[in-house]
Motif scaffolding. Sequence first.
Motif, short mmCIF file in Angstrom:
data_model
loop_
_atom_site.label_atom_id
_atom_site.label_comp_id
_atom_site.label_asym_id
_atom_site.label_seq_id
_atom_site.Cartn_x
_atom_site.Cartn_y
_atom_site.Cartn_z
N ARG A 300 -27.78 -1.93 -5.59
CA ARG A 300 -27.41 -3.33 -5.84
C ARG A 300 -25.89 -3.50 -5.85
NH1 ARG A 300 -31.12 -7.11 -5.37
NH2 ARG A 300 -32.43 -6.71 -7.17
N LEU A 301 -25.19 -2.55 -6.45
CA LEU A 301 -23.72 -2.64 -6.49
C LEU A 301 -23.16 -2.71 -5.07
CD1 LEU A 301 -22.97 0.01 -9.29
CD2 LEU A 301 -22.45 -2.46 -9.41
N GLY A 302 -23.69 -1.89 -4.20
CA GLY A 302 -23.19 -1.88 -2.82
C GLY A 302 -23.56 -3.15 -2.07
N MET A 303 -24.78 -3.63 -2.29
CA MET A 303 -25.19 -4.86 -1.60
C MET A 303 -24.32 -6.04 -2.07
SD MET A 303 -29.31 -4.17 -1.58
CE MET A 303 -29.91 -5.60 -0.70
N ASN A 304 -24.04 -6.08 -3.37
CA ASN A 304 -23.18 -7.14 -3.89
C ASN A 304 -21.76 -7.02 -3.34
OD1 ASN A 304 -25.28 -8.26 -5.28
ND2 ASN A 304 -24.76 -7.32 -7.25
N ALA A 305 -21.28 -5.78 -3.22
CA ALA A 305 -19.94 -5.58 -2.64
C ALA A 305 -19.92 -6.09 -1.20
CB ALA A 305 -19.55 -4.10 -2.71
N GLY A 306 -20.99 -5.84 -0.47
CA GLY A 306 -21.07 -6.34 0.90
C GLY A 306 -20.99 -7.85 0.93
N ARG A 307 -21.76 -8.49 0.07
CA ARG A 307 -21.73 -9.96 0.02
C ARG A 307 -20.35 -10.48 -0.35
NH1 ARG A 307 -26.82 -12.65 -0.34
NH2 ARG A 307 -28.51 -11.13 -0.47
N ALA A 308 -19.69 -9.79 -1.28
CA ALA A 308 -18.36 -10.24 -1.73
C ALA A 308 -17.35 -10.15 -0.60
CB ALA A 308 -17.91 -9.40 -2.93
N GLY A 309 -17.50 -9.17 0.29
CA GLY A 309 -16.60 -9.02 1.44
C GLY A 309 -15.19 -8.62 1.01
N GLY A 310 -14.21 -8.92 1.88
CA GLY A 310 -12.83 -8.53 1.62
C GLY A 310 -12.74 -7.02 1.44
N ALA A 311 -12.05 -6.60 0.37
CA ALA A 311 -11.87 -5.16 0.14
C ALA A 311 -13.07 -4.54 -0.56
CB ALA A 311 -10.61 -4.92 -0.68
N ALA A 312 -14.00 -5.37 -1.06
CA ALA A 312 -15.06 -4.85 -1.94
C ALA A 312 -15.89 -3.73 -1.28
CB ALA A 312 -15.96 -5.99 -2.42
N ALA A 351 -8.94 -6.95 -4.42
CA ALA A 351 -7.67 -6.56 -3.78
C ALA A 351 -7.64 -7.02 -2.33
CB ALA A 351 -7.51 -5.04 -3.85
N PRO A 352 -6.44 -7.14 -1.74
CA PRO A 352 -6.38 -7.51 -0.33
C PRO A 352 -7.01 -6.43 0.55
CG PRO A 352 -4.15 -7.35 -1.28
CD PRO A 352 -5.12 -6.97 -2.35
N GLY A 353 -7.69 -6.87 1.63
CA GLY A 353 -8.38 -5.88 2.47
C GLY A 353 -8.40 -6.30 3.92
N ASP A 354 -7.37 -7.04 4.35
CA ASP A 354 -7.45 -7.58 5.71
C ASP A 354 -6.69 -6.75 6.74
OD1 ASP A 354 -5.21 -8.26 4.35
OD2 ASP A 354 -5.11 -10.33 5.07
N THR A 355 -6.04 -5.68 6.31
CA THR A 355 -5.39 -4.80 7.29
C THR A 355 -5.79 -3.36 7.00
OG1 THR A 355 -3.46 -4.39 5.90
CG2 THR A 355 -3.33 -6.29 7.39
N ARG A 356 -5.55 -2.50 7.98
CA ARG A 356 -5.85 -1.08 7.80
C ARG A 356 -5.08 -0.53 6.61
NH1 ARG A 356 -2.72 3.01 8.68
NH2 ARG A 356 -3.57 5.10 9.07
N ASP A 357 -3.78 -0.87 6.54
CA ASP A 357 -2.96 -0.30 5.46
C ASP A 357 -3.44 -0.80 4.10
OD1 ASP A 357 -1.64 1.02 7.40
OD2 ASP A 357 0.20 -0.19 7.32
N ALA A 358 -3.83 -2.08 4.02
CA ALA A 358 -4.34 -2.60 2.74
C ALA A 358 -5.63 -1.88 2.35
CB ALA A 358 -4.59 -4.11 2.85
N LEU A 359 -6.47 -1.62 3.33
CA LEU A 359 -7.74 -0.92 3.04
C LEU A 359 -7.49 0.52 2.60
CD1 LEU A 359 -9.96 -2.33 5.92
CD2 LEU A 359 -10.23 -2.76 3.46
N LEU A 360 -6.54 1.18 3.26
CA LEU A 360 -6.26 2.56 2.86
C LEU A 360 -5.62 2.60 1.47
CD1 LEU A 360 -5.11 4.24 6.19
CD2 LEU A 360 -7.33 4.37 5.05
N ALA A 361 -4.83 1.56 1.16
CA ALA A 361 -4.21 1.51 -0.18
C ALA A 361 -5.28 1.33 -1.25
CB ALA A 361 -3.18 0.38 -0.24
N VAL A 362 -6.20 0.41 -1.01
CA VAL A 362 -7.24 0.18 -2.02
C VAL A 362 -8.20 1.37 -2.08
CG1 VAL A 362 -9.01 -1.08 -0.73
CG2 VAL A 362 -8.54 -1.70 -3.08
N ASP A 363 -8.39 2.03 -0.96
CA ASP A 363 -9.22 3.25 -0.94
C ASP A 363 -8.60 4.29 -1.88
OD1 ASP A 363 -11.17 5.08 1.13
OD2 ASP A 363 -9.45 6.14 0.29
#
Length: 376
Positions: A300-312, A351-363
Amino acid sequence: MTRGVALLGSTGSIGTTALRVLDRQRHRFHVAALTAFANTQLLAEQASHFKPAFVGVVSNGGPGHDCWRTGEGCLVEAATRDDVDIVLNAVVGAAGLDATLAALEAGKRVALANKETLVMAGDLAAAAADRGGGEIVPVDSEHSAILQCLAGRHVDDVRRVILTASGGPFRDWPAERLARATIDDALHHPTWRMGRKITVDSATLANKALEVIEAHYLFDLPYDRIEVVVHPQSVVHSLVEFVDGNVLAQLSAPTMELPVLYALTHPERVPDDGVRPFDPVACSPLTFEPVRYDQFPALRLGMNAGRAGGAAPAVFNAANEQAVALFLQGRITFTQIANAIESTLAAFAGAPGDTRDALLAVDSDARRHVRSLFSC
Ligand code: NAD
Ligand code: MG
């Protein structure tokens, strides 16, 4: 002329499975590149058998392999070579991201086992494919099933897809027993032999959450048209219900050789007799059960993260990867994996998640958060 395949992660479960398929299909495909993380012995054996023009190893290049490329960059190098038509990405985890994006940008077909890539960066992958002309064809058995059932139909013809889940080794365990599940218990999958990380993901059902998100991006399906059902035999690999009420499913005994081959040849089908003929009687009975969401909160946590989108989704993936690594090191318990994911999503999902660098930072923030939760 044979088509060139770059196999990233050749020493793993999918990698070695793919090489069995490629060995039988030498008249259609040649192995142009192989990469692995550190298993130089197996990589050397594979290289001497398939004679690829390029061999890359991320660490442990070592003496005696002077012509091999080393370091993280070897994945992108392999994936973008001129003699490569298809990149079979069988790396585990976020480490496969740059190679997927680069291959799509370079116009390659990406036969994608590395689902974490698409979960982290589905929008970036779609943009890279648009720019470069590349395409993703899934290797994951559920998504291969959906692709085969769709058979070119438009997504508007689909009422819903139903992903099947084996339920993993703890399918019928009561909650109090789950809290005491050991590493060996979690690695004892009833129907599939796979790498350690995905085997644990199958026990928590985080794997199915990753697959729901993967289906969303692959088939452009809204989340309310993606469902999950438990099917312990892993014979029906998924179902597609069309708007007229007809339901198609794809069946086979559990083997990844079939989806690997289909990802290489889609939309064509080619003769191959490497897998024993299907025996419906031997596979009987086929049963289906509802998912026990309360016992397996990671789904459920993952499905909700998918729905939330962005960096989730990237946060979900990173927290899961880190928590599974700690579980496999014996530092946290099985049920703490989902707890860690929940805490990390609460902290970083926005968190922001619209670029590769933002995704790697949040990762990396998400991984650090999980380690700090357990003082690791
Ligand atoms: P595995 O652990 O058996 O193999 C992973 C491969 O990736 C190895 O060759 C390893 O050398 C390489 N690798 C690991 N870390 C790396 C890094 N940091 N950089 C570069 N290479 C690295 O895993 P697997 O079971 O083969 O799974 C691979 C991927 O396929 C995963 O994303 C998994 O979810 C997916 N998948 C696997 C199965 C299966 O049956 N095994 C089924 C469906 C999807
Ligand atoms: Mg799967």
